[in-house]
Every structure is written in C-alpha cells, then in structure tokens.
Design an enzyme around this catalytic site. Sequence first.
Site, short mmCIF file in Angstrom:
data_model
loop_
_atom_site.label_atom_id
_atom_site.label_comp_id
_atom_site.label_asym_id
_atom_site.label_seq_id
_atom_site.Cartn_x
_atom_site.Cartn_y
_atom_site.Cartn_z
N ARG A 196 0.74 -1.14 0.00
CA ARG A 196 -0.20 -0.02 -0.12
C ARG A 196 0.81 1.35 0.06
O ARG A 196 0.47 2.24 0.65
CB ARG A 196 -1.04 -0.01 1.17
CG ARG A 196 -2.14 -1.07 1.21
CD ARG A 196 -3.11 -1.14 -0.01
NE ARG A 196 -4.24 -1.85 0.02
CZ ARG A 196 -3.90 -3.28 -0.40
NH1 ARG A 196 -3.13 -3.51 -1.00
NH2 ARG A 196 -5.14 -4.00 -0.15
N SER A 270 -10.80 -0.29 2.67
CA SER A 270 -9.99 -0.64 4.17
C SER A 270 -9.50 0.87 4.55
O SER A 270 -8.76 1.53 3.74
CB SER A 270 -8.76 -1.43 3.97
OG SER A 270 -8.98 -2.53 3.40
N GLU A 365 -4.81 4.07 5.69
CA GLU A 365 -4.39 3.67 4.36
C GLU A 365 -4.98 4.93 3.47
O GLU A 365 -4.47 5.40 2.62
CB GLU A 365 -5.28 2.40 3.99
CG GLU A 365 -4.80 2.17 2.47
CD GLU A 365 -5.98 0.97 1.70
OE1 GLU A 365 -5.59 -0.12 2.12
OE2 GLU A 365 -6.43 1.31 1.04
P1 FAD Z 1 -8.63 8.90 -5.56
O1 FAD Z 1 -8.83 8.42 -4.25
O2 FAD Z 1 -8.93 9.99 -6.53
O3 FAD Z 1 -7.14 9.33 -5.04
C1 FAD Z 1 -6.00 8.71 -4.22
C2 FAD Z 1 -4.85 9.50 -4.08
O4 FAD Z 1 -4.10 9.50 -5.46
C3 FAD Z 1 -4.79 11.06 -3.67
O5 FAD Z 1 -3.98 11.33 -2.99
C4 FAD Z 1 -4.81 11.72 -5.17
O6 FAD Z 1 -4.35 13.03 -4.84
C5 FAD Z 1 -3.98 10.70 -5.87
N1 FAD Z 1 -4.21 10.67 -7.20
C6 FAD Z 1 -5.14 10.18 -7.90
N2 FAD Z 1 -4.99 10.16 -9.13
C7 FAD Z 1 -3.72 10.64 -9.36
C8 FAD Z 1 -2.83 10.95 -10.49
N3 FAD Z 1 -3.43 10.76 -11.94
N4 FAD Z 1 -1.76 11.42 -10.50
C9 FAD Z 1 -1.10 11.71 -9.24
N5 FAD Z 1 -1.66 11.48 -8.20
C10 FAD Z 1 -3.10 11.05 -8.30
N6 FAD Z 1 -7.56 -0.48 -2.90
C11 FAD Z 1 -6.90 -1.60 -2.82
O7 FAD Z 1 -5.53 -1.37 -2.81
N7 FAD Z 1 -7.33 -2.97 -2.69
C12 FAD Z 1 -8.53 -3.20 -2.65
O8 FAD Z 1 -8.77 -4.31 -2.63
C13 FAD Z 1 -9.34 -1.98 -2.54
N8 FAD Z 1 -10.82 -1.95 -2.20
C14 FAD Z 1 -11.54 -1.09 -2.27
C15 FAD Z 1 -13.01 -1.20 -2.02
C16 FAD Z 1 -13.94 -0.22 -1.81
C17 FAD Z 1 -15.34 -0.42 -1.63
C18 FAD Z 1 -13.26 1.32 -2.01
C19 FAD Z 1 -14.24 2.31 -1.80
C20 FAD Z 1 -12.08 1.38 -2.15
C21 FAD Z 1 -10.87 0.46 -2.17
N9 FAD Z 1 -9.31 0.52 -2.53
C22 FAD Z 1 -8.58 -0.59 -2.38
C23 FAD Z 1 -8.90 1.63 -2.37
C24 FAD Z 1 -9.13 2.62 -3.85
O9 FAD Z 1 -10.05 1.82 -4.72
C25 FAD Z 1 -7.80 2.54 -4.35
O10 FAD Z 1 -6.81 3.09 -3.54
C26 FAD Z 1 -7.73 3.56 -5.67
O11 FAD Z 1 -6.42 3.07 -6.57
C27 FAD Z 1 -8.08 4.74 -5.75
O12 FAD Z 1 -8.20 5.27 -6.90
P2 FAD Z 1 -9.06 6.71 -6.98
O13 FAD Z 1 -8.97 6.96 -8.64
O14 FAD Z 1 -10.31 6.80 -6.56
O15 FAD Z 1 -7.96 7.56 -5.99
N1 EPU Z 2 -11.30 -10.22 9.77
C1 EPU Z 2 -11.97 -10.18 11.25
N2 EPU Z 2 -12.87 -9.45 11.33
C2 EPU Z 2 -13.24 -8.54 10.25
C3 EPU Z 2 -12.53 -8.33 8.85
C4 EPU Z 2 -11.52 -9.42 8.94
O1 EPU Z 2 -11.66 -11.03 11.89
O2 EPU Z 2 -14.35 -7.96 10.50
C5 EPU Z 2 -10.03 -11.04 9.75
C6 EPU Z 2 -10.40 -12.44 9.16
O3 EPU Z 2 -9.95 -13.69 10.00
C7 EPU Z 2 -10.05 -12.47 7.82
C8 EPU Z 2 -8.71 -11.41 7.78
O4 EPU Z 2 -9.14 -10.45 8.97
O5 EPU Z 2 -9.65 -13.73 7.18
C9 EPU Z 2 -8.70 -10.73 6.34
O6 EPU Z 2 -9.66 -10.26 5.98
P1 EPU Z 2 -10.05 -9.90 4.47
O7 EPU Z 2 -9.77 -11.18 3.71
O8 EPU Z 2 -11.32 -9.25 4.16
O9 EPU Z 2 -8.85 -8.75 4.24
P2 EPU Z 2 -8.14 -7.63 4.79
O10 EPU Z 2 -7.00 -7.86 5.34
O11 EPU Z 2 -9.36 -6.98 5.79
C10 EPU Z 2 -7.23 -6.83 2.67
C11 EPU Z 2 -6.76 -5.49 1.77
C12 EPU Z 2 -8.40 -5.44 0.91
C13 EPU Z 2 -8.32 -6.34 -0.06
C14 EPU Z 2 -8.40 -7.85 0.93
C15 EPU Z 2 -8.14 -9.00 -0.07
C16 EPU Z 2 -5.79 -4.03 3.39
C17 EPU Z 2 -5.51 -2.76 4.32
N3 EPU Z 2 -6.79 -4.31 2.94
O12 EPU Z 2 -8.08 -6.71 3.56
O13 EPU Z 2 -7.70 -4.08 0.43
O14 EPU Z 2 -9.35 -6.37 -0.94
O15 EPU Z 2 -7.21 -8.02 1.80
O16 EPU Z 2 -6.79 -9.02 -0.35
O17 EPU Z 2 -4.58 -4.69 2.92
C18 EPU Z 2 -8.25 -1.54 0.55
O18 EPU Z 2 -6.95 -1.72 0.58
O19 EPU Z 2 -9.04 -0.60 0.45
C19 EPU Z 2 -9.01 -3.21 0.42
C20 EPU Z 2 -10.26 -3.37 0.46
#
Ligand code: FAD
Ligand code: EPU
Length: 369
Positions: A196, A270, A365
């Site tokens: 991240r 997250s 994050e």
């Molecule tokens: P923004 O929120 O618009 O921007 C994020 C940051 O990047 C800001 O600091 C912004 O200034 C900068 N930025 C954006 N675009 C540019 C650019 N072109 N040039 C320079 N800087 C820029 N993330 C994960 O890693 N894994 C996941 O599984 C995951 N699951 C998610 C689930 C949900 C439901 C949500 C809402 C979010 C999740 N995220 C996850 C977080 C998010 O989706 C990612 O961080 C994504 O890359 C953000 O993209 P954005 O375009 O919305 O960025």
């Molecule tokens: N868990 C709990 N309680 C909860 C949630 C999770 O006990 O309420 C425990 C469970 O044991 C589970 C473990 O945490 O097995 C891991 O949970 P999960 O698989 O949902 O993944 P996470 O670690 O919570 C991370 C990333 C996600 C990504 C998933 C799948 C981070 C900060 N988050 O979540 O990314 O989608 O793994 O790979 O690394 C994001 O970055 O926004 C994001 C959603």
Amino acid sequence: MGNTMLPKLQTFAKRRAGSRINMIQIQQHTSLQSFNTFGVDVEAEYFARFQTEEQLMALLSSPEILLHVNSDYAHQKKILLLGAGSNILLTKHVEGVVLKNEIGGVDIVHEDEDYVYVKAGAGVIWHEFVLYCVEHDLGGVENLSLIPGTVGASPIQNIGAYGVELKDTFHALRALDIETNEWVNFSNYDCAFGYRSSIFKTALKGRVIITSVTFKLTKKHQLHLAYGAIKDQLKLKGIDHPTIRDVSDAVIAIRQSKLPDPSEIGNAGSFFKNPVVSAEVVQRIMQTFPDLVSNKSGDGFKLAAGWLIEKAGWKGYREGHVGCYEKQALVLVNYGGATGAEILALSQKIQQSVRDKFGILLEPEVNFV
Ligand code: FAD
Ligand code: EPU
C-alpha cells in the site's frame, strides 16, 4: 467559502499547432460530494477536469492555477489531483485547485512471444481496464477486479487484493512533475513499490500528475489461487481448470459479498493498513489472544487489522452518521450526511482503542485532505 455563492464558470480556449481547440472550464466553489466515495460534502475553491495532457498543460498555465503553483505552498497544498475519489477523506473545504483526471484510452503498444504491453490513460476506470484485459485474454490483473478508482491512482498505493499487487504487472508510467514542469517516465524500480505504498505516497507526495500507465500482461497465464476464498468460490461453481475470466468472476463475487458498494453506503475500502509486526509482538498478543490472525510477510508478520478492530468491539458500531461496517470491521462507513471530521473522529477512537488493547498503532491507508 460560503454556500450562498453561485458557482462562477470560467472558460478559456487554447490553440496549439496542429491540434484541436481545447475547451477547459474552471469552476469555483464546486461541491465535491459526488467526487468522493465517502460522499462527504465539501467545496473546492477551483475545480477543473482534463481529458488530455494538452488540456492539463493549458490548465496549469491558466491564471487562476498559476497563482497557486507560484505560491509558497506550491504543488503540495494547492493542487489536489482526483481520480475517482475512492481513497480520500476530505476533512475540510479544499483551498486551491482540484483537478479531476479524465484522460482515457487503452492501447496495445508492444507485444512479444510471452507478453503484451498495454498503455492506459490515467482517467480510465480501473475495473473497466481489468475487464478489457480479461476480454482480450491478457493475464495479471484479474485478481484486482472490482477495485474502485482510476488507472492513474493505481500506482499511488500499489493497489492489491487476493495475493496480487499492481507492481506485479506494472511496466512504466508517464507523469508531469509540477515542480519542474517536465514530463518524466518511471520504471517499476523507480516507483519504490511496497505494501500500500510507493514513492508517490512518500518522497514525491503531491508532486507528480500521472497521465498514463503501461502494464506488462501475460499471454501464458500464471493464476494466483492461493487465497482460500478464491478456491472456495471456484469450487462452489464446479470449476476445476479456471481461466482468468473465472478468477475475475470469483473475485467479483467475493468482494460483493463483504464490501459495501459506495453507491449505496459511503466508504473508502480499508480505512487502515494491516500492520506488519515482529515475531515477538505476535507472541506477546497470542499469549492473551491465541486466535490472532497473522501471516508471514517479508521479515515480519502481517496482522489482520479487521480482526484487531473487531476484537476491540467496533464491528457494526454506529454513532450518528458514521460507523464500522458490520461485515468488515476495517471499513468505516458514512450512512449519509457525515462530515469528514466525524469520520476522522471515529477513526481516531478506533485507533486509540486498538492501541490500548493490543499496543499496536494502526496506520491509515486512506489519504486525508
Ligand atoms: P483517489 O481517491 O481519487 O486518489 C487517491 C490518491 O491518489 C490521492 O492522494 C490523489 O491525489 C492521488 N491521485 C489520484 N490520481 C492521481 C494521478 N493521476 N496522479 C497523481 N496522483 C493521483 N484499494 C486496494 O489497494 N485494494 C482493494 O482491494 C481496495 N478495495 C476497495 C474497495 C472499496 C469499496 C473502496 C471504496 C476502495 C477500495 N480500495 C482498494 C481503495 C481504492 O480503490 C484505491 O486506492 C484506488 O486506487 C483509488 O483510486 P482513485 O482514482 O479513486 O484515487
Ligand atoms: N477479519 C476479522 N474481522 C473483520 C474483517 C476481517 O476478523 O471484520 C479477519 C478475518 O480473519 C479475515 C482476515 O481478517 O480472514 C482478512 O480479512 P479480508 O480477507 O477481508 O482482508 P483484509 O486484510 O481485511 C485486505 C486488503 C483489502 C483487500 C483484501 C483482499 C488491506 C488494508 N486491505 O483486507 O484491500 O481487498 O485484503 O486481498 O490490505 C483496500 O485496500 O481498501 C482493500 C479493501
């Protein structure tokens, strides 16, 4: 910024040799509510969208924005780049300029026996890019299906899910350095990707505007099925020899079952990173909590922040407009009408209580503005 002020629209045209006229609008006092997935309602002093690199350059040389680039605050405080707003928490009105990246286009730029190199505009929606890859049988990003946001933001925190990170397929990116006004290319190594994290969240925070990213995608696929949930989902569907489309579909189904859809409940995924700690810390916590969830990660152990937050009693908690999601404790939600300050306050309470209970400081994050 008063809500009573009517948005002021400024339009200017810029003609460049051999190119069409680019019409760019700079709005004033624009609500950002529909531009962030938390749905927080704050205003941008100035707001503009750009669809091409030329438009971006024209915007940066417009009088309103030049004023800010030349100020002491320069790039960091006065220009906020926005993709889909899915990883930001807006805690106050944004002074200066919000630039929304809408550069499109997905093109194959090179191909060899094993790989296809695909360049995507920074404003392309990430999941649409993944679907393009699946459609064209290009492997490597299928585990990253349904992550919200844009291609341009994907390197910022090296997005990751289900055992795959952006860095695994990232080849290069092109960006504008707004301090020197020069175009720069970054290789995978240059980006200093980590969990991240990247150079764009650390040393170069706020300094570059990414306009395109090139990916190195496989023709001969290596599937990443180690995550139990993916295996379970494929088994449920009776799939023994999965394709990248099967993996993408499985990831989509898993994500839909536990993460809130931002179009229904405001959230940014997250809220905190999973903390990476030493073996000693794992042992210390396990003496009291033998069911601690941890996985080996590099030199240390990655703990599940969702588990820590749940054990501290927050899962499903609601306080006014804000809460901790009932199916995933790592996700903070806006049930409607929350301010960024309310979400921030809840996150700080959670942070404090996890620190009191486990002696671990959760690191956000989400990007705070
Ligand atoms: P923004 O929120 O618009 O921007 C994020 C940051 O990047 C800001 O600091 C912004 O200034 C900068 N930025 C954006 N675009 C540019 C650019 N072109 N040039 C320079 N800087 C820029 N993330 C994960 O890693 N894994 C996941 O599984 C995951 N699951 C998610 C689930 C949900 C439901 C949500 C809402 C979010 C999740 N995220 C996850 C977080 C998010 O989706 C990612 O961080 C994504 O890359 C953000 O993209 P954005 O375009 O919305 O960025
Ligand atoms: N868990 C709990 N309680 C909860 C949630 C999770 O006990 O309420 C425990 C469970 O044991 C589970 C473990 O945490 O097995 C891991 O949970 P999960 O698989 O949902 O993944 P996470 O670690 O919570 C991370 C990333 C996600 C990504 C998933 C799948 C981070 C900060 N988050 O979540 O990314 O989608 O793994 O790979 O690394 C994001 O970055 O926004 C994001 C959603």
